[in-house]
Design a protein around this motif. Structure first.
Motif, PDB file in Angstrom:
ATOM      1  N   VAL A 134       0.860  -1.188   0.000  1.00 43.34           N
ATOM      2  CA  VAL A 134       0.000   0.000   0.000  1.00 43.34           C
ATOM      3  C   VAL A 134       0.893   1.234   0.000  1.00 43.34           C
ATOM      4  O   VAL A 134       1.723   1.416   0.898  1.00 43.34           O
ATOM      5  N   ILE A 135       0.738   2.090  -1.013  1.00 42.30           N
ATOM      6  CA  ILE A 135       1.627   3.234  -1.215  1.00 42.30           C
ATOM      7  C   ILE A 135       0.820   4.529  -1.250  1.00 42.30           C
ATOM      8  O   ILE A 135      -0.218   4.608  -1.897  1.00 42.30           O
ATOM      9  N   LYS A 136       1.311   5.544  -0.549  1.00 39.48           N
ATOM     10  CA  LYS A 136       0.711   6.876  -0.622  1.00 39.48           C
ATOM     11  C   LYS A 136       1.258   7.594  -1.840  1.00 39.48           C
ATOM     12  O   LYS A 136       2.466   7.713  -2.006  1.00 39.48           O
ATOM     13  N   SER A 137       0.384   8.084  -2.686  1.00 38.79           N
ATOM     14  CA  SER A 137       0.816   8.901  -3.816  1.00 38.79           C
ATOM     15  C   SER A 137       0.684  10.373  -3.437  1.00 38.79           C
ATOM     16  O   SER A 137      -0.029  10.721  -2.503  1.00 38.79           O
ATOM     17  N   GLY A 138       1.367  11.220  -4.186  1.00 39.56           N
ATOM     18  CA  GLY A 138       1.297  12.656  -3.908  1.00 39.56           C
ATOM     19  C   GLY A 138       2.244  13.101  -2.823  1.00 39.56           C
ATOM     20  O   GLY A 138       2.308  14.280  -2.490  1.00 39.56           O
ATOM     21  N   THR A 139       2.998  12.170  -2.236  1.00 38.63           N
ATOM     22  CA  THR A 139       3.965  12.507  -1.206  1.00 38.63           C
ATOM     23  C   THR A 139       4.971  11.382  -1.106  1.00 38.63           C
ATOM     24  O   THR A 139       4.726  10.279  -1.601  1.00 38.63           O
ATOM     25  N   TYR A 140       6.119  11.661  -0.477  1.00 38.51           N
ATOM     26  CA  TYR A 140       7.105  10.603  -0.298  1.00 38.51           C
ATOM     27  C   TYR A 140       6.590   9.605   0.726  1.00 38.51           C
ATOM     28  O   TYR A 140       6.103   9.974   1.789  1.00 38.51           O
ATOM     29  N   ASP A 141       6.674   8.334   0.396  1.00 39.03           N
ATOM     30  CA  ASP A 141       6.206   7.279   1.295  1.00 39.03           C
ATOM     31  C   ASP A 141       7.356   6.306   1.531  1.00 39.03           C
ATOM     32  O   ASP A 141       7.659   5.463   0.691  1.00 39.03           O
ATOM     33  N   GLY A 142       7.981   6.429   2.685  1.00 33.79           N
ATOM     34  CA  GLY A 142       9.129   5.587   2.974  1.00 33.79           C
ATOM     35  C   GLY A 142       8.795   4.302   3.696  1.00 33.79           C
ATOM     36  O   GLY A 142       9.655   3.440   3.884  1.00 33.79           O
ATOM     37  N   SER A 143       7.538   4.135   4.112  1.00 30.60           N
ATOM     38  CA  SER A 143       7.163   2.928   4.863  1.00 30.60           C
ATOM     39  C   SER A 143       6.705   1.832   3.914  1.00 30.60           C
ATOM     40  O   SER A 143       5.973   2.078   2.967  1.00 30.60           O
ATOM     41  N   GLN A 144       7.151   0.626   4.188  1.00 28.57           N
ATOM     42  CA  GLN A 144       6.762  -0.530   3.380  1.00 28.57           C
ATOM     43  C   GLN A 144       5.630  -1.276   4.077  1.00 28.57           C
ATOM     44  O   GLN A 144       5.853  -2.270   4.768  1.00 28.57           O
ATOM     45  N   ALA A 145       4.422  -0.759   3.946  1.00 25.64           N
ATOM     46  CA  ALA A 145       3.263  -1.417   4.537  1.00 25.64           C
ATOM     47  C   ALA A 145       2.694  -2.407   3.523  1.00 25.64           C
ATOM     48  O   ALA A 145       2.355  -2.032   2.413  1.00 25.64           O
ATOM     49  N   TYR A 146       2.605  -3.662   3.908  1.00 25.58           N
ATOM     50  CA  TYR A 146       2.171  -4.663   2.934  1.00 25.58           C
ATOM     51  C   TYR A 146       1.365  -5.770   3.613  1.00 25.58           C
ATOM     52  O   TYR A 146       1.373  -5.922   4.842  1.00 25.58           O
ATOM     53  N   ALA A 147       0.683  -6.516   2.791  1.00 31.14           N
ATOM     54  CA  ALA A 147      -0.063  -7.692   3.257  1.00 31.14           C
ATOM     55  C   ALA A 147       0.098  -8.785   2.209  1.00 31.14           C
ATOM     56  O   ALA A 147       0.064  -8.503   1.009  1.00 31.14           O
ATOM     57  N   GLU A 148       0.276 -10.007   2.651  1.00 32.48           N
ATOM     58  CA  GLU A 148       0.354 -11.144   1.729  1.00 32.48           C
ATOM     59  C   GLU A 148      -0.997 -11.839   1.683  1.00 32.48           C
ATOM     60  O   GLU A 148      -1.531 -12.252   2.718  1.00 32.48           O
ATOM     61  N   ARG A 149      -1.535 -11.975   0.475  1.00 30.81           N
ATOM     62  CA  ARG A 149      -2.849 -12.591   0.307  1.00 30.81           C
ATOM     63  C   ARG A 149      -2.825 -13.563  -0.874  1.00 30.81           C
ATOM     64  O   ARG A 149      -2.100 -13.373  -1.845  1.00 30.81           O
ATOM     65  N   ARG A 150      -3.631 -14.602  -0.776  1.00 26.93           N
ATOM     66  CA  ARG A 150      -3.778 -15.542  -1.877  1.00 26.93           C
ATOM     67  C   ARG A 150      -5.083 -15.244  -2.616  1.00 26.93           C
ATOM     68  O   ARG A 150      -5.898 -14.428  -2.149  1.00 26.93           O
ATOM     69  N   TYR A 151      -5.285 -15.886  -3.746  1.00 25.29           N
ATOM     70  CA  TYR A 151      -6.457 -15.577  -4.578  1.00 25.29           C
ATOM     71  C   TYR A 151      -7.755 -15.776  -3.805  1.00 25.29           C
ATOM     72  O   TYR A 151      -8.696 -14.974  -3.939  1.00 25.29           O
ATOM     73  N   SER A 152      -7.828 -16.808  -2.988  1.00 28.11           N
ATOM     74  CA  SER A 152      -9.061 -17.076  -2.238  1.00 28.11           C
ATOM     75  C   SER A 152      -9.390 -15.937  -1.269  1.00 28.11           C
ATOM     76  O   SER A 152     -10.567 -15.691  -0.961  1.00 28.11           O
ATOM     77  N   ASP A 153      -8.362 -15.221  -0.778  1.00 26.92           N
ATOM     78  CA  ASP A 153      -8.615 -14.073   0.092  1.00 26.92           C
ATOM     79  C   ASP A 153      -9.252 -12.925  -0.697  1.00 26.92           C
ATOM     80  O   ASP A 153     -10.171 -12.259  -0.205  1.00 26.92           O
ATOM     81  N   PHE A 154      -8.754 -12.702  -1.913  1.00 26.69           N
ATOM     82  CA  PHE A 154      -9.358 -11.688  -2.777  1.00 26.69           C
ATOM     83  C   PHE A 154     -10.806 -12.074  -3.117  1.00 26.69           C
ATOM     84  O   PHE A 154     -11.699 -11.226  -3.183  1.00 26.69           O
ATOM     85  N   GLU A 155     -11.016 -13.365  -3.340  1.00 22.65           N
ATOM     86  CA  GLU A 155     -12.352 -13.852  -3.667  1.00 22.65           C
ATOM     87  C   GLU A 155     -13.316 -13.621  -2.509  1.00 22.65           C
ATOM     88  O   GLU A 155     -14.467 -13.208  -2.707  1.00 22.65           O
ATOM     89  N   LYS A 156     -12.836 -13.831  -1.295  1.00 17.72           N
ATOM     90  CA  LYS A 156     -13.657 -13.588  -0.106  1.00 17.72           C
ATOM     91  C   LYS A 156     -13.963 -12.099   0.036  1.00 17.72           C
ATOM     92  O   LYS A 156     -15.093 -11.713   0.377  1.00 17.72           O
ATOM     93  N   LEU A 157     -12.963 -11.257  -0.234  1.00 14.26           N
ATOM     94  CA  LEU A 157     -13.184  -9.806  -0.201  1.00 14.26           C
ATOM     95  C   LEU A 157     -14.279  -9.409  -1.182  1.00 14.26           C
ATOM     96  O   LEU A 157     -15.178  -8.629  -0.840  1.00 14.26           O
ATOM     97  N   HIS A 158     -14.217  -9.951  -2.380  1.00 12.67           N
ATOM     98  CA  HIS A 158     -15.202  -9.601  -3.404  1.00 12.67           C
ATOM     99  C   HIS A 158     -16.613 -10.008  -2.976  1.00 12.67           C
ATOM    100  O   HIS A 158     -17.571  -9.248  -3.170  1.00 12.67           O
ATOM    101  N   LYS A 159     -16.746 -11.172  -2.372  1.00 12.31           N
ATOM    102  CA  LYS A 159     -18.066 -11.623  -1.909  1.00 12.31           C
ATOM    103  C   LYS A 159     -18.603 -10.717  -0.814  1.00 12.31           C
ATOM    104  O   LYS A 159     -19.801 -10.392  -0.782  1.00 12.31           O
ATOM    105  N   ASN A 160     -17.716 -10.289   0.104  1.00 13.46           N
ATOM    106  CA  ASN A 160     -18.140  -9.384   1.181  1.00 13.46           C
ATOM    107  C   ASN A 160     -18.548  -8.020   0.631  1.00 13.46           C
ATOM    108  O   ASN A 160     -19.542  -7.429   1.078  1.00 13.46           O
TER     109      ASN A 160
END
Length: 351
Positions: A134-160
């Motif tokens: 996840v990256i902030k645009s429009g400004t310098y973003d030095g933090s590496q905020a991330y999440a590891e997800r598999r396809y089934s997690d995206f599929e669950k997000l879409h259903k919700n």
């Protein structure tokens, strides 16, 4: 003779200061004109900067949580071409406004990148993990905020999302499941790009990007893991998880102060138990800064008490904070048997 020279020198200095102030005022007005055609949300923020005559206070992590929503809503009712009352501002306010405006002229939004993928094989199953940054645009973003997800997690997000925002996502297509060849490199790249585009389209819809379904997709598994490790005494592992969670929450849900307070409190507990007193104090302090307008929040007094103890260990003068705690306890009739900060933290996110 000497007196006349001093008087002339003073007049020259005063004139120079007046010219400098005039130039600064002109720059402010000119900049306002330059940005008049920018995005309406940016105009609202710039207009809100002038909506009060008192000094603009520097905002900490709490500023993003509360913002100027009430002022902006009032400015939305006024024409965007309203004149700037620069004459009512003092020199100090002009300087503060200039610094504040330089930080706000670029609209900040989030971008979602998937720079890495990895194939996992465990317990007879095989799947691809996507590292979502996840990256902030429009400004310098030095933090590496991330999440590891598999396809089934995206599929669950879409259903919700589909369950609660069916009409809003009518034009958004979720990447279909690949039946064959889904571990081929070209297929992985194709799906990675499709998932990045999908997240970007969801974020573009205000109601969705502010929803629990969308926000918790990025950090809920990690925060649950962090709290489980904390409860079992694995403070180093818990701290690593929760620091990443905090970076994600600061980008995704700054307006939801409660989530930030919980995470900051848990991180402080980890740091304290690991002997990192200075870090524990700093995270406690951040949590306390978020809660001044929420005097009945169950975390406030325990958080301030821990901050006082940590401050005393560091040799800081904590008398002002002790006075505040005493006033809060008298105001709300708090009893001496209130749960400690750690007792509150370990009760959160129990699955």
């Amino acid at each position: 003779m000497l007196k006349s020279k001093i008087t002339a020198k003073n007049k020259s200095s005063t004139l120079g200061l007046q010219i400098w102030i005039y130039i600064l005022r002109v720059q402010v007005v000119k900049t306002m004109e330059d940005y008049k055609q920018k995005d309406s949300s940016v105009n609202n923020e710039l207009s809100a900067a002038f909506c009060y005559k008192t000094s603009i206070k520097e905002q900490s992590v709490t500023g993003a949580a509360q913002g100027c929503s009430s002022d902006v809503s009032q400015q939305n009712k006024a024409p965007s071409s309203a004149t700037v009352p620069e004459a009512t501002l003092t020199t100090k306010q002009l300087l503060q406004y200039w610094n504040n405006m330089n930080k706000k002229v670029k609209p900040i939004r989030l971008l979602f990148d998937i720079p890495e993928t990895r194939t996992v094989e465990e317990q007879g199953s095989k799947y691809v993990m996507y590292k979502v940054v996840v990256i902030k645009s429009g400004t310098y973003d030095g933090s590496q905020a991330y999440a590891e997800r598999r396809y089934s997690d995206f599929e669950k997000l879409h259903k919700n999302i589909l369950r609660n925002f069916k009409e809003e996502i009518e034009g958004i297509t979720f990447p279909k499941k690949i039946v064959a060849g889904n571990f081929m490199q070209e297929k992985i790249i194709e799906r990675k790009l499709a998932l990045m585009d999908y997240l970007g389209q969801l974020y573009a819809i205000k109601d969705i990007r502010e929803s629990d379904e969308f926000i918790e997709f990025f950090y809920l598994p990690e925060v649950q893991e962090g709290y489980n490790c904390l409860r079992s005494g694995q403070y180093t592992t818990a701290l690593n998880c929760l620091l990443n969670v905090l970076s994600l929450q600061e980008k995704l849900c700054m307006r939801y102060y409660d989530r930030l307070v919980l995470t900051l409190s848990a991180i402080s507990v980890c740091c304290r138990d690991l002997g990192n007193i200075d870090d524990a104090y700093q995270f406690c302090e951040k949590g306390g800064l978020i809660l001044p307008n929420h005097s009945r929040h169950k975390y406030l007094i325990p958080l301030l008490k821990v901050q006082i103890n940590l401050g005393n260990e560091l040799g800081k003068d904590m008398r002002h904070l002790q006075k505040k705690v005493t006033e809060l306890e008298e105001q709300h009739g708090c009893q001496s048997n209130l749960p400690s900060l750690k007792e509150l933290v370990v009760q959160e996110y129990i699955q």
